[in-house]
Design a protein around this motif. Structure first.
Motif, short mmCIF file in Angstrom:
data_model
loop_
_atom_site.label_atom_id
_atom_site.label_comp_id
_atom_site.label_asym_id
_atom_site.label_seq_id
_atom_site.Cartn_x
_atom_site.Cartn_y
_atom_site.Cartn_z
N THR A 176 0.76 -1.12 -0.17
CA THR A 176 -0.07 0.19 0.02
C THR A 176 0.87 1.10 0.14
O THR A 176 2.07 1.34 0.58
N VAL A 184 -5.42 5.93 0.90
CA VAL A 184 -4.40 5.33 0.15
C VAL A 184 -4.91 5.51 -1.42
O VAL A 184 -5.88 5.29 -1.69
N SER A 187 -3.12 0.42 -3.98
CA SER A 187 -2.56 -0.91 -3.14
C SER A 187 -2.93 -2.25 -4.18
O SER A 187 -3.69 -2.14 -4.93
#
Length: 560
Positions: A176, A184, A187
């Protein structure tokens, strides 16, 4: 092993970090070029008299399009301007745009931060792709001052997640990437994109680093977390690499080693048990094999392991069995010889019976009758007598023989059918068809094989038929290996029950049944002479007729 996994995870983390450093530095260099670009300054500073003039000027500025064409890691380049005479312009290259600032855009935090600060910032921002799918991507935000108008434009360069996926996602490890405390933006598990990172990170440290065990979503894993400081920026990009298979793999190795140690401990015990039981097992085997022999079963084991007295006793047992089998074979041969003598005696009796009829006497008598019929002018009777003589000659000639030519057999059948047509007139008509590829002179067949079938077709198949009765004989081959003979009559046919009963009777001899004894003998002769693969098949339909099919080997060499 744990050190090996840790080194492997750290190496992969460093690889991802290097990719992001390369991409962010390249994006920064592009932003620097646009920041210093005089053509862009002129484009954004000019006040246009019409939308057409503004669109033309934007269209002539091709640097945004060229950057996207040359760099696959760029998802989009957008420039937001306060110039009131520039309307939204989209290049033919998707996502290369010069966009006028609206109130909605001004409300965005990233835009306000860029206007109020000269720093270069990196943000994790959500965006809509061409298919209106929301995705989270990493973007560089930078203010571009318009010197001549003392205004500001905002540059936003977005990095392609597809590019990062192709470069990063090439292992089984979990990765990630996030910037600062933003959601995020990349990922290896797609569902985490856009979610806030739950991996424990100390954001107060300028460069956070961690290697070791880590629990993530109640799973124990080996982890490596590092911080990337993009060039000329105060932001921090956090790269997290986890391996959920490390501890299970190590545990499996531990279990395997334990199993090997257990096996190493248990093996001596089983060896001792094996050797202590070996002797008693051989005694039991010898007793069981001797019991089998006493019951008449001579199929015993080839040998008993070992080279001691037990193996010698077993060898003597095998010699005794061989002597018994030899005596049984001699008795069987004696029985066969006895049966051969009986068969020879039966043949001699048959020949003696046949020799009582002098063929020449019969031919001469028939010839005398035929000449008298010709003298009396009765040609039809003379012809019938001639045909009868040929028929008798063929029967007597092939009595006791095992083969004849297919031509002689078919000539005999033609004679037989001609005589039957003279008897029954239009009730019996026949057609004989032979395939062109068959050499009747060379092909051989059992003699007197077809006449009983033809006779059966006349007596039973055409029974009750007054006129236009047809018997068709077709002779063909198959695959240059089989001779196929079909005999069809258009008579009454048989019901399903009658056909089933007839098919059973040609395979099983019934003394009480006289109607099918001829067909049983033909089928039996074929199988005894040629083998079980050949024989007879009967098909029939009520009021349509009956078909008898013979399957024989195609033999082209006559017996001497």
């Amino acid at each position: 092993m744990l050190n090996h996994y840790q080194n492997q995870i750290s190496a992969d983390n460093l690889r991802v970090k290097s990719i992001l450093f390369e991409v962010t530095t390249s994006v920064y260099n592009i932003s620097d070029e646009l920041f210093m670009d005089r053509d862009l300054q002129k484009l954004l500073a000019t006040r246009y008299n019409s939308k057409q003039e503004a669109d033309k000027s934007c269209s002539n500025y091709t640097k945004l399009k060229n950057y996207i064409n040359r760099n696959t890691y760029i998802s989009s380049i957008k420039i937001y301007t306060n110039n009131p005479t520039i309307y939204k312009y989209d290049s033919i290259i998707q996502y290369a745009s010069i966009i006028p600032v609206t109130k909605e855009i001004e409300k965005n935090e990233w835009y306000q931060q860029a206007i109020n600060s000269a720093d270069i910032t990196w943000k994790s921002l959500s965006s809509l792709d061409y298919w209106n799918h929301i995705s989270q991507e990493l973007s560089l935000i930078r203010r571009i001052p318009i010197i001549s108008t003392k205004e500001y434009a905002v540059l936003k360069i977005t990095i392609s997640n597809n590019y990062l996926k192709n470069r990063v996602q090439n292992t089984s490890l979990f990765n990630t990437v996030s910037v600062n405390r933003d959601p995020v933006f990349f990922s290896t598990q797609r569902n985490l994109s856009g979610e806030y990172l739950t991996i424990p990170i100390d954001y107060e440290k300028s460069q956070y680093q961690y290697s070791g065990e880590l629990y993530y979503e109640n799973k124990k894993s080996m982890a490596s977390i590092s911080t990337l400081l993009p060039y000329a920026s105060k932001d921090r990009i956090y790269i997290s690499t986890l391996d959920f298979n490390a501890f299970p793999d190590v545990n499996n190795i531990i279990i395997l080693c334990a199993a090997i140690m257990l096996l190493a401990s248990a093996l001596p015990f089983f060896l001792i048990k094996h050797f202590t039981n070996n002797f008693s097992t051989r005694i039991i085997t010898l007793r069981e094999e001797m019991h089998k022999v006493s019951k008449g079963n001579y199929h015993i084991l080839d040998n008993i392991r070992g080279e001691d007295e037990l193996s010698e006793v077993y060898s003597d047992l095998k010699v005794m069995i061989q002597n018994i089998q030899k005596m049984d074979a001699q008795m069987y041969e004696a029985k066969i010889q006895e049966q051969d003598l009986k068969n020879q005696q039966q043949k001699m009796e048959f020949k003696m019976l046949a020799s009582q009829i002098n063929p020449h006497f019969l031919y001469n008598t028939l010839e005398t009758i035929r000449m008298k019929a010709l003298a009396a002018g009765n040609k039809e009777v003379a012809n019938v007598i001639k045909l009868l003589g040929k028929s008798m000659h063929y029967v007597l000639e092939n009595t006791g023989t095992s083969s004849t030519t297919l031509k002689k057999e078919l000539d005999y059948i033609s004679i037989y059918l001609t005589i039957q047509k003279l008897r029954f007139s239009d009730r019996v008509n026949y057609t004989l068809n032979v395939a062109e590829n068959i050499n009747l002179e060379e092909c051989q067949i059992l003699p007197l094989l077809l006449q009983p079938i033809v006779e059966n077709a006349i007596l039973h198949g055409l029974e009750g038929t007054e006129n236009n009765g047809q018997i068709v004989i077709n002779v063909t081959t198959k695959d240059d290996e089989l001779l196929l003979i079909d005999i069809f009559d258009n008579g009454l046919g048989m019901t399903k029950e009658e056909l089933e009963s007839l098919n059973n009777s040609i395979h099983v001899y019934e003394k009480k049944s006289t109607s099918s004894i001829g067909l049983y003998n033909i089928n039996k002769r074929i199988k005894l002479f040629y083998g079980e693969a050949y024989g007879m098949e009967i098909k029939s339909t009520p009021f349509e007729g009956t078909l008898v099919s013979l399957t024989l080997p195609l033999l082209n060499m006559m017996e001497e």
